[in-house]
Design a protein around this motif. Sequence first.
Motif, short mmCIF file in Angstrom:
data_model
loop_
_atom_site.label_atom_id
_atom_site.label_comp_id
_atom_site.label_asym_id
_atom_site.label_seq_id
_atom_site.Cartn_x
_atom_site.Cartn_y
_atom_site.Cartn_z
N MET A 1 0.83 -1.21 0.00
CA MET A 1 0.00 0.00 0.00
C MET A 1 0.86 1.26 0.00
SD MET A 1 -3.54 -0.15 1.60
CE MET A 1 -4.48 -1.62 1.88
N SER A 2 0.40 2.27 -0.66
CA SER A 2 1.12 3.53 -0.61
C SER A 2 0.70 4.28 0.65
CB SER A 2 0.79 4.34 -1.86
OG SER A 2 -0.58 4.64 -1.85
N LYS A 3 1.33 5.45 0.87
CA LYS A 3 1.08 6.14 2.15
C LYS A 3 -0.38 6.55 2.32
CE LYS A 3 5.68 7.76 3.14
NZ LYS A 3 6.31 7.76 1.80
N ASP A 4 -1.02 6.94 1.23
CA ASP A 4 -2.41 7.39 1.38
C ASP A 4 -3.39 6.22 1.41
OD1 ASP A 4 -2.26 6.53 -1.17
OD2 ASP A 4 -3.11 8.33 -2.09
N THR A 6 -3.84 3.79 -0.63
CA THR A 6 -4.33 3.27 -1.91
C THR A 6 -3.40 2.13 -2.32
OG1 THR A 6 -4.68 5.56 -2.46
CG2 THR A 6 -5.05 3.98 -4.22
N PRO A 7 -3.95 0.99 -2.79
CA PRO A 7 -3.06 -0.08 -3.22
C PRO A 7 -2.13 0.41 -4.34
CG PRO A 7 -5.34 -0.82 -3.18
CD PRO A 7 -5.35 0.66 -2.94
N ILE A 8 -0.87 -0.06 -4.32
CA ILE A 8 0.07 0.46 -5.33
C ILE A 8 -0.37 0.10 -6.75
CG2 ILE A 8 2.13 0.54 -3.86
CD1 ILE A 8 2.98 -2.10 -5.28
N HIS A 9 -1.20 -0.93 -6.87
CA HIS A 9 -1.61 -1.34 -8.22
C HIS A 9 -2.73 -0.47 -8.76
CE1 HIS A 9 0.87 -4.87 -7.55
NE2 HIS A 9 0.27 -4.99 -6.38
N GLY A 10 -3.33 0.34 -7.89
CA GLY A 10 -4.46 1.17 -8.33
C GLY A 10 -5.73 0.69 -7.66
N ILE A 11 -6.82 1.37 -7.98
CA ILE A 11 -8.10 1.01 -7.34
C ILE A 11 -9.21 1.15 -8.38
CG2 ILE A 11 -8.58 3.35 -6.43
CD1 ILE A 11 -9.12 1.63 -3.73
N GLY A 73 -5.90 -6.65 2.99
CA GLY A 73 -4.46 -6.71 2.71
C GLY A 73 -4.00 -5.64 1.74
N GLY A 74 -4.82 -5.36 0.73
CA GLY A 74 -4.51 -4.29 -0.22
C GLY A 74 -3.35 -4.55 -1.16
N MET A 75 -2.86 -5.80 -1.21
CA MET A 75 -1.73 -6.07 -2.10
C MET A 75 -1.97 -7.38 -2.85
SD MET A 75 1.39 -5.05 0.36
CE MET A 75 2.48 -4.36 -0.85
N SER A 76 -0.92 -7.90 -3.49
CA SER A 76 -1.04 -9.20 -4.15
C SER A 76 -1.35 -10.22 -3.05
CB SER A 76 0.27 -9.58 -4.82
OG SER A 76 1.22 -9.88 -3.83
N PRO A 77 -1.98 -11.36 -3.40
CA PRO A 77 -2.33 -12.33 -2.36
C PRO A 77 -1.14 -12.71 -1.46
CG PRO A 77 -3.43 -12.90 -4.37
CD PRO A 77 -2.54 -11.75 -4.71
N TYR A 248 -8.24 -4.23 -4.88
CA TYR A 248 -8.42 -2.98 -5.63
C TYR A 248 -9.83 -2.42 -5.46
CZ TYR A 248 -4.68 -5.64 -7.91
OH TYR A 248 -3.58 -6.42 -8.16
N MET A 249 -10.55 -2.98 -4.50
CA MET A 249 -11.96 -2.56 -4.33
C MET A 249 -12.02 -1.35 -3.40
SD MET A 249 -14.75 -5.03 -2.70
CE MET A 249 -16.45 -4.77 -2.64
N PRO A 250 -12.74 -0.31 -3.79
CA PRO A 250 -12.82 0.87 -2.94
C PRO A 250 -13.55 0.56 -1.62
CG PRO A 250 -14.28 1.10 -4.84
CD PRO A 250 -13.52 -0.17 -5.03
N ARG A 251 -13.19 1.29 -0.55
CA ARG A 251 -13.87 1.06 0.74
C ARG A 251 -15.16 1.87 0.84
NH1 ARG A 251 -8.85 -0.04 2.91
NH2 ARG A 251 -8.93 -2.13 3.77
N ASN A 252 -15.17 3.00 0.12
CA ASN A 252 -16.35 3.85 0.20
C ASN A 252 -16.85 4.18 -1.19
OD1 ASN A 252 -16.46 4.43 3.12
ND2 ASN A 252 -14.40 5.20 2.69
#
Length: 493
Positions: A1-4, A6-11, A73-77, A248-252
């Motif tokens: 995950m990046s600092k904000d 968001t997953p590094i792969h995008g969302i 987890g927000g990343m690869s499996p 990559y699924m948004p939370r909101n």
Amino acid sequence: MSKDNTPIHGIWTSRWVFILAAAGSAIGLGNIWKFPYMTGANGGGAFVMVYLVCIACVGMPIMIAEVMLGRRGGMSPVNSMRKLARENGVSSRWTGVGALGALSGFLLLSFYTVIGGWTLFYVWEMASGALHQASASEVQGVFDGIMANPWLVLAGHTMFMVMTMVVIGRGVVRGIEASVRILMPLLFLLLLVLFGYALTSDGFGAALRYLFAVDVSRLTGMSVLAAVGHAFFTLSIGLGAIMAYGAYMPRNTVDGKGVRKPVSIGSTVLTVGVLDTVVALMAGMVIFPVVFANGLAPSEGPGLLFVTLPLAFAEVPLGALFGSLFFILVVCAAWTSSISIAEPPVAWLVEKGFSRPQAAVLVGLLAWTLGIGSALSFNVLSDYTLFGKTFFGLVDFVTINIMLPVGGLLIAIFAGWVMKETHVRKELAMKRFGVYLVWRAVLRVVVPLALGTVFVFSLWQGLKPAAAPESPTVPVEVPAADQGAESVPPGKL
Ligand code: PHE
């Protein structure tokens, strides 16, 4: 995950894009090729009923768990599981669930693109009118001709792998999201057109009776287990594909009035499961009328899509048009699935420092190389077998019958028993507590029991010397072409 965060792969841009992407993964060869022929081979309505129960009671709860682990987890499996193991204070060996998934994805991809390649040829065969008014032996000859030619099968495999990697290499939003936004509506549109066409066909009533009239006496232990296994494969669970998409699924989400709302995993995943099931049933309602209207056998087996169906389309007015539309539909479905199968290993390599295009090329090349063995299993290597299986049969069996159920079982255990309940509930954002309790009970008890049974049974089936071919029942999840390659002579597929 990046600092904000968001997953590094995008969302995904919205909840709906997740639904399209996950439905794209789930709806594939499993729905359009395998489901109809398995229904045919297992006696129709009774099988369909058991399959629906399995989707609801085993498949959906695991799918919810997989997406939940991914989003948390927000990343690869692999890295999601590493993070979750740490967060829950358990052994880092749980990372193995992700690694197993990436490995299964790699193996599954190696032969999924081989079958995807066949479907490409059929678009061409139908559109060129080559099969128009062809006789049964001519249609069979076309299929045998493709299978017997190693160069053709390899060319199809290569084309399908390149198609997959071009999309994956462009990234989650610019590649996968962009492709599912086009391919999924196209798939639904084509299915509706073909459904309309099937409605007007003479065989529609017979098809409905075949699919929905439940005759319990036709149910065998074997067909029940086949249904459990297939529910698994068709929902894309146990491999990490859905976990990666969940990351990559948004939370909101922001509703029409500009109010932010949490995206509930349960209802979102339910939509995907319903779409997958509806497409499988509609594929059955498109295929069987054509089969019945032409007096052909529904229990044809794996050749239902590649031999029986072209034969049926050869007989009807505008058959070349509707036949090619049908195979374009199959290509779209298989393409969005193969993309999702490749995502876990590609995402993992990106986290290791590779660029997206590099990771796509690497995974593509390795899977392509391994896939050569599967492509040649239908011709030059068809006589080389181990445990009575060709190379293709073996990779196929190990992935679908062993690796997917083990992956699914571990996911259920992790989500049901290991993970902190507060985290689970927060991530799921389920509105009703009662629903949550039922889900958790199913995950803790029903899923391990059901999967344990399938696992032991399919292992026992698969390692038995080749099953008696006269049995009308297709063994648990021994995929179609596998059987074509081993127990049915090439001319009889
Ligand atoms: N669900 C896909 C199909 O029905 C196959 C698949 C399995 C895709 C596992 C991803 C993961 O064809």
